[in-house]
Design an enzyme around this catalytic site. Sequence first.
Site, PDB file in Angstrom:
ATOM      1  N   THR A  54      40.945  43.806  50.990  1.00  0.00           N
ATOM      2  CA  THR A  54      40.680  44.331  49.645  1.00  0.00           C
ATOM      3  C   THR A  54      39.899  43.342  48.793  1.00  0.00           C
ATOM      4  OG1 THR A  54      42.676  45.663  49.773  1.00  0.00           O
ATOM      5  CG2 THR A  54      41.744  45.332  47.589  1.00  0.00           C
ATOM      6  N   CYS A  55      40.255  42.071  48.870  1.00  0.00           N
ATOM      7  CA  CYS A  55      39.553  41.058  48.079  1.00  0.00           C
ATOM      8  C   CYS A  55      38.102  40.904  48.542  1.00  0.00           C
ATOM      9  CB  CYS A  55      40.281  39.723  48.166  1.00  0.00           C
ATOM     10  SG  CYS A  55      41.972  39.791  47.537  1.00  0.00           S
ATOM     11  N   SER A  56      37.884  41.015  49.836  1.00  0.00           N
ATOM     12  CA  SER A  56      36.539  40.845  50.405  1.00  0.00           C
ATOM     13  C   SER A  56      35.664  42.074  50.239  1.00  0.00           C
ATOM     14  CB  SER A  56      36.635  40.498  51.894  1.00  0.00           C
ATOM     15  OG  SER A  56      37.217  39.231  52.072  1.00  0.00           O
TER      16      SER A  56
END
Length: 165
Positions: A54-56
């Site tokens: 999700t962060c990437s």
Amino acid sequence: MDDQKVVSSQAAEGDSLPSVDVDEGKPGQTVNIADLFKGKKGVLFGVPGAFTPTCSETHLPGYLEMSEELKAAGAEVVVCVSVNDPFVMAAWGKQNEAEGKVRMLADTKCQLTKALDMELDATEKLGSIRSKRYVTLALTEETETPIYGFFQGRPLCASVSGRTQ
């Protein structure tokens, strides 16, 4: 900051950013958050982990895509921070071509995260305490840089770049 215990308190609008050292690039190359934002307008966002899906896929790319818009709106510094080691943050930044757009800082000892009261117990999934997703806008007020707004909430939305508009 040396290895002193950081007192945790919930950050709120009007608070000053904490004077906490984080790493950039490699261990020992420290950046003090309060000094970095002193006298500047900027964006500080936190994510649970570099290279996590999700962060990437969602969080970091949004800030990279909006970096010119953020600068045009007055942001002099845009910072991504995560409870990771500085080598991981540097590699994540390099892979995403963050240089000149978003500074990638490692909260290796979790001190900034604790000072902002943004700890996330991710031991089941990521093996350790991490940072919740959040974004804060820092605005200049004389010599200090107080927190203007502090958004955290639904896990996916809290550090998405559209929330800073």
